[in-house]
Scaffold this motif. Structure first.
Motif, PDB file in Angstrom:
ATOM      1  N   UNK A 165     -10.596  35.892  25.088  1.00 25.13           N
ATOM      2  CA  UNK A 165      -9.678  36.060  26.215  1.00 25.13           C
ATOM      3  C   UNK A 165     -10.205  35.228  27.380  1.00 25.13           C
ATOM      4  N   UNK A 166      -9.315  34.660  28.148  1.00 28.55           N
ATOM      5  CA  UNK A 166      -9.716  33.880  29.315  1.00 28.55           C
ATOM      6  C   UNK A 166      -9.134  34.513  30.575  1.00 28.55           C
ATOM      7  N   UNK A 167      -9.734  34.224  31.699  1.00 28.66           N
ATOM      8  CA  UNK A 167      -9.238  34.747  32.962  1.00 28.66           C
ATOM      9  C   UNK A 167     -10.382  35.151  33.862  1.00 28.66           C
ATOM     10  N   UNK A 168     -10.080  35.305  35.114  1.00 26.18           N
ATOM     11  CA  UNK A 168     -11.113  35.638  36.086  1.00 26.18           C
ATOM     12  C   UNK A 168     -11.724  37.006  35.771  1.00 26.18           C
ATOM     13  N   UNK A 169     -13.038  37.031  35.690  1.00 21.31           N
ATOM     14  CA  UNK A 169     -13.743  38.281  35.463  1.00 21.31           C
ATOM     15  C   UNK A 169     -13.830  38.714  34.017  1.00 21.31           C
ATOM     16  N   UNK A 170     -13.235  37.934  33.090  1.00 16.66           N
ATOM     17  CA  UNK A 170     -13.268  38.313  31.673  1.00 16.66           C
ATOM     18  C   UNK A 170     -14.561  37.788  31.043  1.00 16.66           C
ATOM     19  N   UNK A 171     -15.216  38.629  30.293  1.00 17.23           N
ATOM     20  CA  UNK A 171     -16.455  38.228  29.630  1.00 17.23           C
ATOM     21  C   UNK A 171     -16.541  38.923  28.273  1.00 17.23           C
ATOM     22  N   UNK A 172     -17.540  38.545  27.485  1.00 18.74           N
ATOM     23  CA  UNK A 172     -17.705  39.118  26.153  1.00 18.74           C
ATOM     24  C   UNK A 172     -19.007  39.889  26.035  1.00 18.74           C
ATOM     25  N   UNK A 173     -18.977  40.917  25.216  1.00 17.84           N
ATOM     26  CA  UNK A 173     -20.189  41.646  24.843  1.00 17.84           C
ATOM     27  C   UNK A 173     -20.294  41.635  23.318  1.00 17.84           C
TER      28      UNK A 173
END
Length: 529
Positions: A165-173
């Protein structure tokens, strides 16, 4: 006795002549008719899909075959339309656009046989990791040696790509495959926005053991041991499903005594696992009282398992033809008395939990599985009953002696962690009810513990189905033209229920995931085989 002519007429398949074999009626379907036949059985008549099994029959019939196994509840017969797949083109029509429930099976067939499901929206490889296994390795082909060793050069390794997913504040764990505990390996890739989980992509297959290939080559006595080791917490139920399939093939009905004892051992396994799951659900809310007492009560059942069978996990107690362990009258009386004590103990622990607001706040509205998602994916067992689907093989396809025992199939409606928790609580009470009836019946049951099985018939198949503590477990067993077992398709509950996981986390925060995961308690090894 099965009136197959009536069944064929009722389900509108008279135009497809077939053969009654074991508890299956198998009939070939032309490729052009496959969609209409499946729509007729599943869409119009509402028959549940129990498993899909591919076979490599090029040597005997000059073709691959795909068997679609549908159950007819209460009637003890399975309708099995099958498709002959050309051994040269190796392509078959995907049914996933019609029903999503076929998706996981078709991916598995592509991965292990190399057959291409034409029209599948995402026919990616499963279980056999691209960084470990060669691209064109299809281990369930008959010309693949079971003891082959495979190697990959660094240039050949392909590392997995995950949807992002992309977008401001999006990250992966990324979590796993190695976890902080004595549990099996599996990888979970979370897309996050703050603490909110946007998406989960699980990656399984780390404990693939070549189980179905081993079934083709092991001697009969070792096939039984293999079934007990597919998913350790369900050793008895897997062995029972295997045994019932072989007995059906052989045309053998086990004695009344063996059938009743099978019920006793099955419910003890169910109780031990429900107590364990409830304990860890409560522990994951921070409620140590419930976690400690749940595991303590589970230990009481495990000690009974060992006393009755010599194995805490009930290994070596069931076999094709019956059981290996009897229970004396004195032991029956002792067990019944202790079950009363254990049920009272259990009820008191649950009563305290139900009055603990911090527990209920964590369980309710967390990890909601929507009913339409459950139906689309063919969810089973606890997960299905928690959304109101009253599916239970003990009632729908009675085996052992369940048809002569009174019990109910509890359901809930909300589909959250609390619903799955409540299903286990209510099922535990039903198990106590079943055990008391079965133990009383065992006092007067007659017949030998086990019967000797004759040779198996040639070119035949049968289905074994049981209700494990997670949900139903299915074995599809087929013989070749010499009567030797040539294919064993194992379908554990977890193979199906893992497919709903990406749909249940999008309304929750990351600290809830361990709790959601435990409320399903799916088997990695049961999926990976």
């Amino acid at each position: 006795m099965t009136d197959i002519a009536h069944i064929v007429s009722r389900y509108g398949i008279a135009g497809y002549p077939g053969q009654l074999s074991g508890n299956t009626y198998a009939f070939p379907v032309p490729e052009g008719d496959l969609v209409s036949v499946i729509e007729n059985l599943k869409g119009i008549h509402g028959l549940p899909l129990k498993t899909v099994a591919a076979t490599d029959e090029r040597e005997t019939h000059g073709t691959f075959r795909i068997y679609y196994v549908f159950g007819i509840p209460k009637e003890g017969i399975f309708l099995v339309p099958y498709l002959n797949v050309d051994k040269y083109t190796q392509v078959f029509p995907s049914l996933t656009p019609l029903y999503h429930e076929f998706s996981a099976y078709e991916k598995e067939i592509k991965s292990f046989f190399g057959l291409l499901p034409a029209g599948h929206p995402d026919a990616k490889r499963v279980i056999l990791h691209s960084e470990t296994f060669p691209k064109n390795l299809y281990p369930l082909l008959k010309d693949f040696a079971w003891d082959s060793k495979t190697t990959l050069s660094e240039e050949e390794r392909e590392w997995p790509e995950f949807q992002t997913y992309a977008g401001e504040g999006v990250y992966e764990i990324p979590v796993g495959p190695v976890h902080a505990g004595i549990i099996e390996p599996g990888h979970f890739r979370f897309s996050m926005l703050g603490e909110e989980m946007l998406r989960l992509e699980p990656r399984l297959g780390y404990v693939h053991k070549g189980t179905e290939k081993l079934f083709e080559h092991l001697p009969m006595e070792d096939k039984l041991k293999l079934s007990e080791r597919i998913s350790g917490d369900s050793s008895f139920h897997h062995a029972l499903a295997w045994s019932q399939a072989v007995e059906t093939l052989a045309g053998v009905t086990v004695s009344e005594k063996a059938r009743i004892l099978r019920v006793v051992y099955a419910e003890l396994e169910r109780l031990a696992n429900h107590f364990n799951d409830l304990a860890f659900i409560m522990l994951d809310t921070g409620f140590s009282f419930g976690g400690s007492h749940g595991t303590r009560i589970r230990e009481r059942i495990l000690q009974w398992n060992e006393k009755l069978s010599g194995s805490r996990f009930l290994r070596g107690v069931v076999m094709p033809g019956g059981v290996t362990k009897d229970i004396s009258t004195e032991t029956i009386d002792e067990l019944q008395n202790d079950l009363d004590v254990i049920e009272k103990d259990f009820s008191e622990v649950i009563e305290v939990a139900e009055e603990t607001v911090s527990v209920l706040n964590r369980l309710k509205t967390t990890g909601i599985l929507d009913r339409d998602v459950a139906e689309d994916h063919g969810a089973l067992g606890v997960a299905a009953r928690a959304v109101g689907l009253g599916l239970d093989a003990r009632a729908d396809y009675p085996y052992a002696e369940y048809q002569n025992i009174q019990f109910s199939v509890p359901t809930e409606e909300t589909g959250d962690v609390y619903a799955r928790y409540r299903i286990r609580v209510r099922e535990a009470h039903q198990s106590f009810r079943i055990l008391h009836q079965a133990l009383t019946m065992a006092l007067h049951a007659e017949g030998p513990l086990a019967l000797e099985l004759p040779s198996l018939p040639a070119d035949s198949q049968a289905v074994g189905i049981v209700e494990g503590f997670r949900g139903d477990i299915v074995y599809f067993v087929k013989t070749d033209q010499q009567g030797k077992i040539t294919r064993v398709k194992v379908r554990d509950t977890s193979f199906i229920n893992w497919t709903v996981f990406p749909y249940i986390v999008s309304r929750d925060v990351i600290p809830d995931f361990p709790l959601i995961n435990k409320s399903f308690n799916l088997s990695y090894t049961g999926n990976d085989l």
